[in-house]
Motif scaffolding. Structure first.
Motif, PDB file in Angstrom:
ATOM      1  N   CYS A  21      24.798 102.291  71.841  1.00 45.52           N
ATOM      2  CA  CYS A  21      24.614 102.336  73.254  1.00 45.52           C
ATOM      3  C   CYS A  21      24.674 103.859  73.777  1.00 45.52           C
ATOM      4  O   CYS A  21      24.910 104.173  74.996  1.00 45.52           O
ATOM      5  CB  CYS A  21      25.722 101.452  73.736  1.00 45.52           C
ATOM      6  SG  CYS A  21      25.379  99.785  73.748  1.00 45.52           S
ATOM      7  N   ALA A 119      30.542 100.102  82.971  1.00 41.34           N
ATOM      8  CA  ALA A 119      29.724  98.926  82.486  1.00 41.34           C
ATOM      9  C   ALA A 119      29.807  97.756  83.341  1.00 41.34           C
ATOM     10  O   ALA A 119      30.915  97.529  84.138  1.00 41.34           O
ATOM     11  CB  ALA A 119      30.271  98.513  81.301  1.00 41.34           C
ATOM     12  N   GLU A 121      27.270  93.786  84.665  1.00 36.29           N
ATOM     13  CA  GLU A 121      26.429  92.965  84.211  1.00 36.29           C
ATOM     14  C   GLU A 121      25.171  93.455  83.651  1.00 36.29           C
ATOM     15  O   GLU A 121      24.591  93.183  82.653  1.00 36.29           O
ATOM     16  CB  GLU A 121      26.020  91.836  85.111  1.00 36.29           C
ATOM     17  CG  GLU A 121      25.312  90.721  84.491  1.00 36.29           C
ATOM     18  CD  GLU A 121      25.112  89.546  85.391  1.00 36.29           C
ATOM     19  OE1 GLU A 121      23.912  88.586  85.265  1.00 36.29           O
ATOM     20  OE2 GLU A 121      25.785  89.363  86.371  1.00 36.29           O
ATOM     21  N   PHE A 124      25.522  95.274  80.302  1.00 37.39           N
ATOM     22  CA  PHE A 124      25.508  94.461  78.939  1.00 37.39           C
ATOM     23  C   PHE A 124      24.306  93.771  78.720  1.00 37.39           C
ATOM     24  O   PHE A 124      23.630  93.585  77.509  1.00 37.39           O
ATOM     25  CB  PHE A 124      26.479  93.453  79.185  1.00 37.39           C
ATOM     26  CG  PHE A 124      27.631  94.397  78.886  1.00 37.39           C
ATOM     27  CD1 PHE A 124      28.279  94.335  77.603  1.00 37.39           C
ATOM     28  CD2 PHE A 124      28.696  94.543  80.104  1.00 37.39           C
ATOM     29  CE1 PHE A 124      29.555  95.076  77.380  1.00 37.39           C
ATOM     30  CE2 PHE A 124      29.852  95.386  79.925  1.00 37.39           C
ATOM     31  CZ  PHE A 124      30.325  95.335  78.663  1.00 37.39           C
ATOM     32  N   ARG A 125      23.531  93.156  79.737  1.00 35.78           N
ATOM     33  CA  ARG A 125      22.176  92.463  79.895  1.00 35.78           C
ATOM     34  C   ARG A 125      21.028  93.482  79.476  1.00 35.78           C
ATOM     35  O   ARG A 125      20.193  92.879  78.481  1.00 35.78           O
ATOM     36  CB  ARG A 125      22.016  91.766  81.110  1.00 35.78           C
ATOM     37  CG  ARG A 125      20.885  90.727  80.876  1.00 35.78           C
ATOM     38  CD  ARG A 125      20.331  90.285  82.230  1.00 35.78           C
ATOM     39  NE  ARG A 125      20.035  91.377  83.325  1.00 35.78           N
ATOM     40  CZ  ARG A 125      20.692  91.665  84.458  1.00 35.78           C
ATOM     41  NH1 ARG A 125      21.945  90.856  84.679  1.00 35.78           N
ATOM     42  NH2 ARG A 125      20.171  92.373  85.335  1.00 35.78           N
ATOM     43  N   TYR A 128      22.850  97.026  76.484  1.00 38.70           N
ATOM     44  CA  TYR A 128      23.691  96.589  75.321  1.00 38.70           C
ATOM     45  C   TYR A 128      23.097  95.685  74.671  1.00 38.70           C
ATOM     46  O   TYR A 128      22.809  96.085  73.144  1.00 38.70           O
ATOM     47  CB  TYR A 128      25.067  96.310  75.756  1.00 38.70           C
ATOM     48  CG  TYR A 128      26.024  95.663  74.753  1.00 38.70           C
ATOM     49  CD1 TYR A 128      26.521  96.388  73.685  1.00 38.70           C
ATOM     50  CD2 TYR A 128      26.248  94.295  74.719  1.00 38.70           C
ATOM     51  CE1 TYR A 128      27.180  96.103  72.269  1.00 38.70           C
ATOM     52  CE2 TYR A 128      26.979  93.677  73.628  1.00 38.70           C
ATOM     53  CZ  TYR A 128      27.433  94.362  72.525  1.00 38.70           C
ATOM     54  OH  TYR A 128      28.021  93.802  71.654  1.00 38.70           O
ATOM     55  N   TYR A 141      27.780  86.620  82.110  1.00 38.48           N
ATOM     56  CA  TYR A 141      28.639  87.862  81.868  1.00 38.48           C
ATOM     57  C   TYR A 141      29.783  87.521  82.920  1.00 38.48           C
ATOM     58  O   TYR A 141      29.255  87.258  84.156  1.00 38.48           O
ATOM     59  CB  TYR A 141      27.988  89.229  82.463  1.00 38.48           C
ATOM     60  CG  TYR A 141      28.705  90.192  82.905  1.00 38.48           C
ATOM     61  CD1 TYR A 141      29.157  90.932  81.883  1.00 38.48           C
ATOM     62  CD2 TYR A 141      28.961  90.429  84.144  1.00 38.48           C
ATOM     63  CE1 TYR A 141      30.175  92.041  82.358  1.00 38.48           C
ATOM     64  CE2 TYR A 141      30.023  91.363  84.530  1.00 38.48           C
ATOM     65  CZ  TYR A 141      30.433  92.350  83.543  1.00 38.48           C
ATOM     66  OH  TYR A 141      31.321  93.301  84.057  1.00 38.48           O
ATOM     67  N   HIS A 152      35.697  92.703  80.132  1.00 37.34           N
ATOM     68  CA  HIS A 152      34.184  92.052  80.215  1.00 37.34           C
ATOM     69  C   HIS A 152      34.157  91.044  79.273  1.00 37.34           C
ATOM     70  O   HIS A 152      34.458  91.060  77.990  1.00 37.34           O
ATOM     71  CB  HIS A 152      33.245  93.252  80.200  1.00 37.34           C
ATOM     72  CG  HIS A 152      33.313  94.549  80.919  1.00 37.34           C
ATOM     73  ND1 HIS A 152      32.912  94.345  82.331  1.00 37.34           N
ATOM     74  CD2 HIS A 152      33.915  95.653  80.639  1.00 37.34           C
ATOM     75  CE1 HIS A 152      33.106  95.809  82.594  1.00 37.34           C
ATOM     76  NE2 HIS A 152      33.861  96.411  81.999  1.00 37.34           N
ATOM     77  N   VAL A 154      30.898  88.602  77.637  1.00 37.63           N
ATOM     78  CA  VAL A 154      29.593  88.591  77.417  1.00 37.63           C
ATOM     79  C   VAL A 154      29.130  87.511  76.737  1.00 37.63           C
ATOM     80  O   VAL A 154      29.712  87.490  75.520  1.00 37.63           O
ATOM     81  CB  VAL A 154      28.944  89.724  76.981  1.00 37.63           C
ATOM     82  CG1 VAL A 154      27.166  89.862  77.090  1.00 37.63           C
ATOM     83  CG2 VAL A 154      29.203  91.073  77.851  1.00 37.63           C
TER      84      VAL A 154
END
Length: 206
Positions: A21, A119, A121, A124-125, A128, A141, A152, A154
């Protein structure tokens, strides 16, 4: 047996989730060292790991689950896991705890960074999960508190060869570090194992 082997490989891969990332050089080097540490200790059994203990806990009230035990890691945490699960990998920065079928919880300790600190949602969506290689499909999330700390969670599906499994990751902010717990549920029918582990999590990192 093939599912167990594949699950083990996935656990090792997903135990290092922030490498892809865009972390800075120092953090990337630290994460790569952690990966090498865990990979080199893949044959260590739980009974050989000084500082790790397991004790029975008959107070667990989860319906439909076997008796739980408390797993205490030398990496600074303890949590409840189903009786019969074993720690099969351990290093100074990671653990993998699994059952005979390949269901497992992988743990990684890694330094925090600016991406983690901001970070949400969409990160991460959209950033990540695509960075995991294209087989991870976002499910949900949430930002929560785990062991009294910002975290967090996920949830997603992942696929290796023809096997699709359910996976859940918790990223917990621990005083400048990230505790990452990755749960791989082979059949997708035991989400309560992860929930119980996180609900019972105690962090005593110095």
């Amino acid at each position: 047996m093939i599912k167990k082997i594949i699950s083990g490989l996935m656990a090792l891969t997903l135990a290092f989730p922030l490498v892809a990332c865009g972390k800075d050089d120092d953090d990337s080097k630290t994460s790569k060292k952690a990966k090498a540490d865990i990979s080199s200790s893949s044959t260590i059994k739980d009974s050989d790991n000084e500082g790790e203990t397991k004790s029975k806990d008959s107070s667990n009230n989860s319906v439909g689950l076997s008796e739980y035990i408390t797993y205490t890691s030398k990496n600074g945490y303890s949590m409840k896991i189903p009786e019969g699960w074993e720690g099969t990998n351990s290093s100074s920065s990671g653990d993998i705890i699994s059952d005979d079928l390949g269901n497992n919880i992988a743990f990684l300790l890694t330094p925090s960074n600016t991406e983690f600190e901001t970070a949400d949602e969409s990160f991460f969506r959209d950033t990540y999960l695509p960075g995991l290689g294209g087989n991870a499909k976002f499910k949900s999330y949430e930002e929560v508190k785990i062991a009294g700390r910002k975290a967090h969670i996920v949830r997603f599906t992942n696929k290796v060869l023809t096997f699709e499994v359910q996976q859940t990751q918790a990223f917990i902010d621990v005083d400048g570090d990230i505790f990452v717990f990755t749960y791989t549920d082979i059949e997708g029918d035991k989400p309560e194992i992860f929930d119980n582990a996180m609900d019972s999590l105690v962090i005593f990192k110095k």
